[in-house]
Design a protein around this motif. Structure first.
Motif, PDB file in Angstrom:
ATOM      1  N   VAL A  19      42.165  42.924  37.115  1.00  0.00           N
ATOM      2  CA  VAL A  19      41.675  43.373  35.731  1.00  0.00           C
ATOM      3  C   VAL A  19      43.347  42.574  35.170  1.00  0.00           C
ATOM      4  CG1 VAL A  19      41.537  45.530  35.306  1.00  0.00           C
ATOM      5  CG2 VAL A  19      41.225  45.335  37.534  1.00  0.00           C
ATOM      6  N   ILE A  20      42.473  41.993  33.681  1.00  0.00           N
ATOM      7  CA  ILE A  20      42.788  41.385  32.272  1.00  0.00           C
ATOM      8  C   ILE A  20      43.466  43.168  31.561  1.00  0.00           C
ATOM      9  CG2 ILE A  20      42.585  40.447  30.363  1.00  0.00           C
ATOM     10  CD1 ILE A  20      41.979  39.548  32.933  1.00  0.00           C
ATOM     11  N   LYS A  21      44.608  43.218  31.331  1.00  0.00           N
ATOM     12  CA  LYS A  21      44.856  44.329  30.940  1.00  0.00           C
ATOM     13  C   LYS A  21      46.229  43.800  29.486  1.00  0.00           C
ATOM     14  CE  LYS A  21      46.703  44.595  34.815  1.00  0.00           C
ATOM     15  NZ  LYS A  21      47.135  44.784  36.554  1.00  0.00           N
ATOM     16  N   ASN A  22      45.324  42.811  29.160  1.00  0.00           N
ATOM     17  CA  ASN A  22      46.157  42.625  28.113  1.00  0.00           C
ATOM     18  C   ASN A  22      45.400  41.553  27.023  1.00  0.00           C
ATOM     19  OD1 ASN A  22      47.295  39.813  26.374  1.00  0.00           O
ATOM     20  ND2 ASN A  22      48.939  41.108  26.363  1.00  0.00           N
ATOM     21  N   SER A  23      45.053  42.074  25.475  1.00  0.00           N
ATOM     22  CA  SER A  23      44.028  42.482  24.346  1.00  0.00           C
ATOM     23  C   SER A  23      43.462  41.039  24.248  1.00  0.00           C
ATOM     24  CB  SER A  23      44.149  43.568  23.623  1.00  0.00           C
ATOM     25  OG  SER A  23      44.447  44.217  23.848  1.00  0.00           O
ATOM     26  N   TRP A  24      44.639  40.505  24.321  1.00  0.00           N
ATOM     27  CA  TRP A  24      44.579  38.911  24.121  1.00  0.00           C
ATOM     28  C   TRP A  24      44.686  38.151  24.168  1.00  0.00           C
ATOM     29  CZ3 TRP A  24      47.309  33.939  24.846  1.00  0.00           C
ATOM     30  CH2 TRP A  24      46.649  33.488  23.962  1.00  0.00           C
ATOM     31  N   LEU A  25      45.101  37.839  25.802  1.00  0.00           N
ATOM     32  CA  LEU A  25      44.397  37.300  27.312  1.00  0.00           C
ATOM     33  C   LEU A  25      43.033  37.452  27.657  1.00  0.00           C
ATOM     34  CD1 LEU A  25      45.098  34.873  29.209  1.00  0.00           C
ATOM     35  CD2 LEU A  25      45.631  37.144  30.937  1.00  0.00           C
ATOM     36  N   ALA A  26      42.419  38.714  27.550  1.00  0.00           N
ATOM     37  CA  ALA A  26      40.980  38.675  27.837  1.00  0.00           C
ATOM     38  C   ALA A  26      40.212  38.306  26.670  1.00  0.00           C
ATOM     39  CB  ALA A  26      40.614  40.317  26.911  1.00  0.00           C
ATOM     40  N   ASP A  27      40.950  38.102  25.016  1.00  0.00           N
ATOM     41  CA  ASP A  27      40.161  37.729  24.594  1.00  0.00           C
ATOM     42  C   ASP A  27      39.770  36.287  24.072  1.00  0.00           C
ATOM     43  OD1 ASP A  27      38.644  37.743  21.505  1.00  0.00           O
ATOM     44  OD2 ASP A  27      40.387  36.652  20.603  1.00  0.00           O
ATOM     45  N   ARG A  28      41.396  35.467  24.805  1.00  0.00           N
ATOM     46  CA  ARG A  28      41.030  34.338  25.258  1.00  0.00           C
ATOM     47  C   ARG A  28      39.842  33.421  25.882  1.00  0.00           C
ATOM     48  NH1 ARG A  28      45.925  30.115  25.635  1.00  0.00           N
ATOM     49  NH2 ARG A  28      45.470  29.274  23.817  1.00  0.00           N
ATOM     50  N   LEU A  29      40.340  34.715  26.332  1.00  0.00           N
ATOM     51  CA  LEU A  29      39.656  34.626  27.768  1.00  0.00           C
ATOM     52  C   LEU A  29      37.912  34.947  27.989  1.00  0.00           C
ATOM     53  CD1 LEU A  29      41.493  35.541  31.349  1.00  0.00           C
ATOM     54  CD2 LEU A  29      41.405  32.935  30.375  1.00  0.00           C
ATOM     55  N   GLY A  30      37.493  35.442  26.555  1.00  0.00           N
ATOM     56  CA  GLY A  30      36.470  35.745  26.405  1.00  0.00           C
ATOM     57  C   GLY A  30      35.528  36.305  27.123  1.00  0.00           C
ATOM     58  N   GLY A  31      36.718  37.844  27.197  1.00  0.00           N
ATOM     59  CA  GLY A  31      36.401  39.544  27.053  1.00  0.00           C
ATOM     60  C   GLY A  31      37.167  40.253  26.620  1.00  0.00           C
ATOM     61  N   LYS A  32      37.159  41.525  27.111  1.00  0.00           N
ATOM     62  CA  LYS A  32      38.008  42.050  26.207  1.00  0.00           C
ATOM     63  C   LYS A  32      39.021  43.238  27.561  1.00  0.00           C
ATOM     64  CE  LYS A  32      33.889  45.458  27.427  1.00  0.00           C
ATOM     65  NZ  LYS A  32      32.572  46.255  27.402  1.00  0.00           N
ATOM     66  N   LEU A  33      39.267  43.841  26.975  1.00  0.00           N
ATOM     67  CA  LEU A  33      40.786  44.802  27.856  1.00  0.00           C
ATOM     68  C   LEU A  33      39.907  45.570  28.697  1.00  0.00           C
ATOM     69  CD1 LEU A  33      43.403  45.314  26.835  1.00  0.00           C
ATOM     70  CD2 LEU A  33      43.058  47.876  26.799  1.00  0.00           C
ATOM     71  N   PHE A  34      40.621  45.158  30.499  1.00  0.00           N
ATOM     72  CA  PHE A  34      39.929  45.592  31.448  1.00  0.00           C
ATOM     73  C   PHE A  34      38.419  45.499  32.079  1.00  0.00           C
ATOM     74  CE2 PHE A  34      42.387  49.878  29.928  1.00  0.00           C
ATOM     75  CZ  PHE A  34      43.715  49.165  30.562  1.00  0.00           C
ATOM     76  N   SER A  35      38.293  43.912  31.778  1.00  0.00           N
ATOM     77  CA  SER A  35      37.929  43.045  31.844  1.00  0.00           C
ATOM     78  C   SER A  35      38.243  42.365  33.572  1.00  0.00           C
ATOM     79  CB  SER A  35      37.084  41.310  31.488  1.00  0.00           C
ATOM     80  OG  SER A  35      36.551  41.868  29.771  1.00  0.00           O
ATOM     81  N   VAL A  36      36.789  42.522  34.260  1.00  0.00           N
ATOM     82  CA  VAL A  36      37.452  42.006  35.432  1.00  0.00           C
ATOM     83  C   VAL A  36      37.677  40.403  35.915  1.00  0.00           C
ATOM     84  CG1 VAL A  36      36.159  42.622  37.769  1.00  0.00           C
ATOM     85  CG2 VAL A  36      36.862  44.256  36.450  1.00  0.00           C
ATOM     86  N   VAL A  37      37.687  39.853  36.656  1.00  0.00           N
ATOM     87  CA  VAL A  37      38.082  38.633  37.221  1.00  0.00           C
ATOM     88  C   VAL A  37      37.680  38.997  38.393  1.00  0.00           C
ATOM     89  CG1 VAL A  37      38.729  36.072  38.252  1.00  0.00           C
ATOM     90  CG2 VAL A  37      39.115  37.213  35.165  1.00  0.00           C
ATOM     91  N   PHE A  38      36.651  38.164  39.489  1.00  0.00           N
ATOM     92  CA  PHE A  38      36.371  38.527  40.946  1.00  0.00           C
ATOM     93  C   PHE A  38      35.973  37.638  40.779  1.00  0.00           C
ATOM     94  CE2 PHE A  38      33.997  39.419  45.104  1.00  0.00           C
ATOM     95  CZ  PHE A  38      34.605  39.953  45.396  1.00  0.00           C
ATOM     96  N   LYS A  39      36.324  36.330  41.514  1.00  0.00           N
ATOM     97  CA  LYS A  39      36.068  35.224  41.725  1.00  0.00           C
ATOM     98  C   LYS A  39      36.303  34.424  43.356  1.00  0.00           C
ATOM     99  CE  LYS A  39      38.338  30.764  39.137  1.00  0.00           C
ATOM    100  NZ  LYS A  39      38.628  30.074  39.181  1.00  0.00           N
ATOM    101  N   TYR A  40      35.396  34.284  43.680  1.00  0.00           N
ATOM    102  CA  TYR A  40      35.235  33.742  45.015  1.00  0.00           C
ATOM    103  C   TYR A  40      35.028  32.395  44.846  1.00  0.00           C
ATOM    104  CZ  TYR A  40      33.082  33.602  49.931  1.00  0.00           C
ATOM    105  OH  TYR A  40      32.563  32.855  50.939  1.00  0.00           O
ATOM    106  N   GLU A  41      35.411  32.194  46.134  1.00  0.00           N
ATOM    107  CA  GLU A  41      35.134  30.072  45.768  1.00  0.00           C
ATOM    108  C   GLU A  41      35.936  29.732  47.322  1.00  0.00           C
ATOM    109  OE1 GLU A  41      38.111  28.517  42.114  1.00  0.00           O
ATOM    110  OE2 GLU A  41      39.030  29.860  43.187  1.00  0.00           O
ATOM    111  N   VAL A  42      34.281  29.021  48.142  1.00  0.00           N
ATOM    112  CA  VAL A  42      34.813  28.282  48.856  1.00  0.00           C
ATOM    113  C   VAL A  42      34.856  26.912  48.928  1.00  0.00           C
ATOM    114  CG1 VAL A  42      33.550  28.164  50.919  1.00  0.00           C
ATOM    115  CG2 VAL A  42      32.799  29.911  49.557  1.00  0.00           C
ATOM    116  N   PRO A  43      35.689  25.761  49.573  1.00  0.00           N
ATOM    117  CA  PRO A  43      35.793  24.621  48.988  1.00  0.00           C
ATOM    118  C   PRO A  43      34.411  23.902  49.496  1.00  0.00           C
ATOM    119  CG  PRO A  43      37.299  25.404  51.014  1.00  0.00           C
ATOM    120  CD  PRO A  43      36.334  26.469  51.121  1.00  0.00           C
ATOM    121  N   ALA A  44      34.202  22.475  48.643  1.00  0.00           N
ATOM    122  CA  ALA A  44      32.953  21.463  48.732  1.00  0.00           C
ATOM    123  C   ALA A  44      33.263  21.114  50.316  1.00  0.00           C
ATOM    124  CB  ALA A  44      33.509  20.499  47.731  1.00  0.00           C
ATOM    125  N   GLY A  45      31.883  20.876  50.616  1.00  0.00           N
ATOM    126  CA  GLY A  45      31.970  20.137  51.472  1.00  0.00           C
ATOM    127  C   GLY A  45      31.821  22.218  53.069  1.00  0.00           C
TER     128      GLY A  45
END
Length: 581
Positions: A552-578
């Motif tokens: 959870v992005i708990k910093n307003s400046w960082l959230a703004d930089r990532l294109g979100g807002k305070l308490f925006s969520v990053v849920f990143k599920y990744e599977v390697p190529a192949g």
């Protein structure tokens, strides 16, 4: 003090490929003859004040300007000390020292380029006592490397470079005494920065030349190794943003850490209420850490790399130096006790949900738990003003789907397939986070037949849960939850220290025992939780197995930089190529 060149392929594969009699000793010797100055640092000081163009013959002195046909600019040196042969005048010590510095630096740079091209190398590291963290020397060598290779080879400079031989000999001797038992880490509280202080300003100076550099290293009682699941360990960089290159981010984070300083001091004093001199030690911590921040504002490269991780680690090192090893210990105890009271109720409510609803509720629970982070100013202010702020309220604060980074649908689809063999979970905060967020999620993985390895910090940092704390907490949870009790007994739930004492995570420096277990259990899922471990570090980390990065992005400046807002969520599920999704 001559120049030596070696090609290094790995820690134990290297060879000397050449050298030159021209180096730091040449600069010192010729400089002494030319200026009658016997001290190395004084020569560097003279050089920093001089104008080499008064002594050197430039391209424009010969052609009246640049020589475009050959791609030579007018300010390029055509002949070092060229004007001294024809000019009927005295040259200043400063100008001669500057000319000499340029001549030797350019020569070293050109030789390095030729060796790099000969051996197909793209990076050249410069060590030795000649450089001494001196900006003019580094600039000249860098310019020379860029000029002769057209930017194909990168010049890199090492801190404490004049002492590398001594440091290497010490480490080799220490490791031979007790091989493969431990690792070393720099302690930023005691180490000096890259820029040397001028001799007349430094009370600690040697009779012959120069100032002392300070290098403080901590012996870590366990050996640290790469995570076996890194896709390419040689190209892995833990940090997401380089604050030396990103001036805007640097300005913000230095301001942010300075703003937070009063709160850290207050917390440190409160953690030792019965010790009268705690306030005095906390004030010394404030002064030392603030000085570090001010140094970095003027000299971002002072401690080598500059990242959010290095700023956090430096703060932890400074707190430890003034005997505040765990300022959040009492907060962690209180929050653990409160969260444990709600554990059974949280599990019961999850069990009443349908399978699909439960998977979403579990993820939402981990994210809501991750809000409880005393290292984030926006959260610590809420927790200070409202101690009753709870799990359900944290859920309400979360961004609604679709999240800022949202791979939940892909994750849900994956859960409909066969269970993972083993999941490695790097956990974050104490209290609500680990007890009401992470443990129910772990419980679900165990119920699916997946073994789980919980990796937590070896030592304290902020309110992050440590391995010793997690052992106690898990036993307490097991006493009221047969699923966790059974998993501990059957060894399908394992708790191992990560080897880190940082709010961030470097996957190239993990406890060797953890790496061994990861390999033995054929781990095929890595879960990284929290802003420090999954955003400030490892956001771009490429693994050879499936991975989940949750924060959870708990910093307003960082959230703004990532294109979100305070308490925006990053849920990143990744599977390697192949690999099939």
């Amino acid at each position: 003090m001559k120049s030596q060149t070696s090609a290094v392929e790995s820690e134990d594969k290297f060879e000397r490929i050449g050298g030159s009699s021209i180096g730091g000793g040449t600069f010192w010797g010729l400089g002494a003859l030319l200026t009658k100055t016997k001290r190395f640092d004084e020569l560097l000081q003279l050089a920093s004040k001089g104008q080499h163009s008064s002594v050197d013959m430039l391209v424009k002195d010969i052609y009246g300007g640049s020589y475009g046909y050959l791609g030579l600019t007018g300010d390029l040196i055509a002949s070092s000390f060229g004007k001294s042969a024809t000019a009927d005048k005295e040259f200043s010590k400063e100008d001669m020292a500057k000319s000499l510095l340029h001549m030797i630096s350019n020569d070293i740079g050109q030789l390095a380029c030729l060796y790099a091209k000969l051996h197909n190398l793209s990076r050249v590291y410069f060590g030795g006592f000649f450089i001494r963290g001196h900006p003019v020397t580094m600039h000249t060598i860098t310019y020379s490397i860029n000029f002769f290779t057209k930017g194909e080879v990168q010049a890199l400079f090492l801190r404490h470079e004049g002492y590398l031989g001594a440091i290497g000999a010490f480490l080799k001797g220490a490791e031979e005494d007790n091989p493969n038992q431990y690792s070393w880490g720099e302690n930023y509280a005691g180490s000096s920065g890259l820029m040397s202080v001028s001799p007349d300003m430094n009370p600690m100076q040697r009779a012959r030349s120069g100032t002392f550099d300070m290098l403080e290293m901590d012996r870590l009682e366990r050996q640290l190794v790469n995570l076996p699941l890194l896709q390419d360990p040689s190209s892995y960089i833990p940090d997401t943003v380089d604050l030396i290159e990103d001036a805007q981010a640097r300005e913000y984070w230095l301001y942010c850490f300075e703003e937070a300083l009063d709160g850290v001091v207050k917390r440190a004093v409160a953690s030792q209420p019965d010790i009268p001199e705690a306030a005095e030690r906390a004030e010394k911590f404030r002064q030392k850490y603030r000085h570090k921040l001010q140094t970095l504002r003027h000299q971002p490269f002072a401690y080598g790399s500059l990242t959010v991780r290095s700023l956090l680690d430096t703060r932890e090192h400074c707190l430890n130096e003034f005997n505040f090893p765990d300022p959040y210990s009492k907060i962690k105890e209180r929050e653990n006790d409160i969260a444990l009271k709600y554990y059974q109720k949280a599990v019961k409510s999850l069990e009443e949900l349908s399978w699909e609803d439960r998977q979403f509720a579990l993820v939402r629970g981990v994210l809501a738990g991750n809000v409880f982070d005393w290292g984030a100013k926006a959260v610590s202010e809420v927790l200070e003003s409202n101690p009753e702020f709870g799990f359900e309220e944290a859920k309400r604060r979360l961004e609604e789907r679709p999240w800022l980074i949202d791979s939940f649908d892909q994750w849900l689809e994956r859960l409909k397939g066969p269970p993972h063999r083993c999941a490695l979970f790097f956990v974050d905060n104490s209290g609500v986070d680990i007890i009401l967020g992470v443990m129910p999620f772990v419980r679900e993985l165990l119920s699916r037949g997946t073994e789980v390895v919980l990796a937590s910090n070896s030592g304290p940092a902020l309110n992050d849960v440590t391995n010793s704390e997690l052992q106690i907490l898990t036993e307490r949870i097991a006493a009221m939850d047969p699923v966790i009790e059974s998993a501990l007994r059957e060894d399908s739930l394992t708790l191992i220290q990560s080897g880190s004492s940082s709010p961030c995570l470097d996957l190239s420096r993990l406890d060797k025992v953890l790496a061994m277990v990861v390999r033995e259990r054929q781990t095929d899922l890595v879960i990284i939780e929290g802003m420090g471990r999954a955003i400030h570090t490892n956001y771009y980390a490429m693994l050879s197995c499936e991975s989940l990065k949750m924060a959870v992005i708990k910093n307003s400046w960082l959230a703004d930089r990532l294109g979100g807002k305070l308490f925006s969520v990053v849920f990143k599920y990744e599977v390697p190529a192949g690999k099939p999704h």
